[in-house]
Scaffold this active site. Sequence first.
Site, mmCIF file in Angstrom:
data_model
loop_
_atom_site.group_PDB
_atom_site.id
_atom_site.type_symbol
_atom_site.label_atom_id
_atom_site.label_comp_id
_atom_site.label_asym_id
_atom_site.label_seq_id
_atom_site.Cartn_x
_atom_site.Cartn_y
_atom_site.Cartn_z
ATOM 1 N N ARG A 192 53.664 49.975 88.821
ATOM 2 C CA ARG A 192 54.400 50.090 90.084
ATOM 3 C C ARG A 192 53.831 51.204 90.949
ATOM 4 N NH1 ARG A 192 59.940 51.023 87.712
ATOM 5 N NH2 ARG A 192 60.654 51.453 89.815
ATOM 6 N N ARG A 223 65.550 57.633 84.468
ATOM 7 C CA ARG A 223 66.547 57.021 85.360
ATOM 8 C C ARG A 223 67.502 56.095 84.601
ATOM 9 N NH1 ARG A 223 64.653 54.310 90.841
ATOM 10 N NH2 ARG A 223 63.545 52.815 89.560
ATOM 11 N N ARG A 257 57.020 47.219 102.405
ATOM 12 C CA ARG A 257 56.133 47.729 101.359
ATOM 13 C C ARG A 257 54.696 47.310 101.572
ATOM 14 N NH1 ARG A 257 60.467 48.315 97.003
ATOM 15 N NH2 ARG A 257 59.247 48.992 95.231
ATOM 16 N N ARG A 293 66.693 50.174 83.807
ATOM 17 C CA ARG A 293 66.105 48.960 84.372
ATOM 18 C C ARG A 293 64.941 48.502 83.521
ATOM 19 N NH1 ARG A 293 65.161 50.059 90.642
ATOM 20 N NH2 ARG A 293 63.109 49.307 90.022
ATOM 21 N N LYS A 340 65.243 56.813 96.719
ATOM 22 C CA LYS A 340 65.620 56.066 97.927
ATOM 23 C C LYS A 340 67.023 55.467 97.783
ATOM 24 C CE LYS A 340 62.004 53.264 97.769
ATOM 25 N NZ LYS A 340 61.267 53.733 96.584
HETATM 26 P P1 ADP Z 1 61.292 50.866 93.072
HETATM 27 O O1 ADP Z 1 61.225 51.317 94.513
HETATM 28 O O2 ADP Z 1 61.837 51.947 92.200
HETATM 29 O O3 ADP Z 1 60.008 50.271 92.575
HETATM 30 P P2 ADP Z 1 62.935 48.541 93.777
HETATM 31 O O4 ADP Z 1 64.272 48.254 93.212
HETATM 32 O O5 ADP Z 1 62.848 48.882 95.219
HETATM 33 O O6 ADP Z 1 62.320 49.695 92.878
HETATM 34 O O7 ADP Z 1 61.985 47.271 93.514
HETATM 35 C C1 ADP Z 1 61.858 46.658 92.262
HETATM 36 C C2 ADP Z 1 60.840 45.536 92.331
HETATM 37 O O8 ADP Z 1 61.291 44.539 93.274
HETATM 38 C C3 ADP Z 1 59.467 45.945 92.820
HETATM 39 O O9 ADP Z 1 58.652 46.454 91.779
HETATM 40 C C4 ADP Z 1 58.942 44.619 93.380
HETATM 41 O O10 ADP Z 1 58.521 43.763 92.327
HETATM 42 C C5 ADP Z 1 60.185 43.990 93.994
HETATM 43 N N1 ADP Z 1 60.347 44.347 95.424
HETATM 44 C C6 ADP Z 1 61.279 45.174 95.970
HETATM 45 N N2 ADP Z 1 61.127 45.274 97.309
HETATM 46 C C7 ADP Z 1 60.070 44.488 97.628
HETATM 47 C C8 ADP Z 1 59.390 44.183 98.838
HETATM 48 N N3 ADP Z 1 59.762 44.722 100.007
HETATM 49 N N4 ADP Z 1 58.337 43.324 98.792
HETATM 50 C C9 ADP Z 1 57.940 42.779 97.635
HETATM 51 N N5 ADP Z 1 58.509 43.044 96.438
HETATM 52 C C10 ADP Z 1 59.572 43.885 96.423
#
Ligand code: ADP
Length: 259
Positions: free
Chosen positions: A215, A171, A133, A204, A58
């Site tokens: 996750r 990654r 999400r 990360r 994404k």
């Molecule tokens: P990925 O999609 O690879 O899991 P992100 O960088 O989008 O990675 O998100 C990393 C972390 O940030 C998630 O595992 C979650 O803990 C938090 N996070 C990101 N976006 C949201 C969201 N919309 N609502 C709640 N937590 C979020």
Amino acid sequence: MRAMQTESRKVSRRRFLKETALAVSGASAFAHLRRGLLRGAGNEFGVVVLLGPPGAGKSEQSRRLTERHSIPVISTGDLLRDHVRRGTPLGLQADSYMKAGQLVPDSLMNPILEDRLSQPECERGFILDGYPRTLAQAESLDALLKRRGLPPHIFLIEVPTERLLKLLTGRRLCPRCNRTYNIYFQPPKKENLCDADGTPLVQRPDDKEEVIRQRLETYQKETQPVIEYYAGQGRLVHVNGDQPPDKVAAEIESKLTPP
Ligand code: ADP
């Protein structure tokens, strides 16, 4: 109605082209023209929502979209990581959820997002990476976009589960420009250095295997209902994420451009 809108867009585009031709010349005319077409006269894209499991690419696709269309990317993961880095009260609370591979509660997430979306550069549209999400987030996004009159394009980037683990464990990213790489599928030209600025790449903290599993589970449990919600309303556009990033980008582009 649609014909009238298209016609009035054409008229304002023609006027814009004429004014531009009179006002500026040469290379700067081209840059001015392109900016204007994307912003004022012809930004048909509005809001783009990218859904997909962790590791589906994404953020890579957001980066490409923002370069092509000059609308900002709002990555909720990046917004949260920025708060964690700066040690803000919100960041301190969010950190433990992120480290455990769980979602940050809406009481922390939504104010951060709303603050970002209220900035002037988001007025005409933006790309959302990592939001919504949960079903509750999808509903509050719908309400917000309705208020602002910005209909979203909703894409689901699909990748087979067995490939995701490799995508996530491999990654690496550049802490300076946020460009992402994958040591298996898309390595940098020089080992562990960013192609664009030579900065050493990092992994990360939540890309460790046990956190990755959590996750993916969270995604199944919390985000699958969001996908069903949009699919049920016929608003979901599927994209094959199991192909090279250039091809994924081309597929998104072809499905984004208005007919
Ligand atoms: P990925 O999609 O690879 O899991 P992100 O960088 O989008 O990675 O998100 C990393 C972390 O940030 C998630 O595992 C979650 O803990 C938090 N996070 C990101 N976006 C949201 C969201 N919309 N609502 C709640 N937590 C979020």
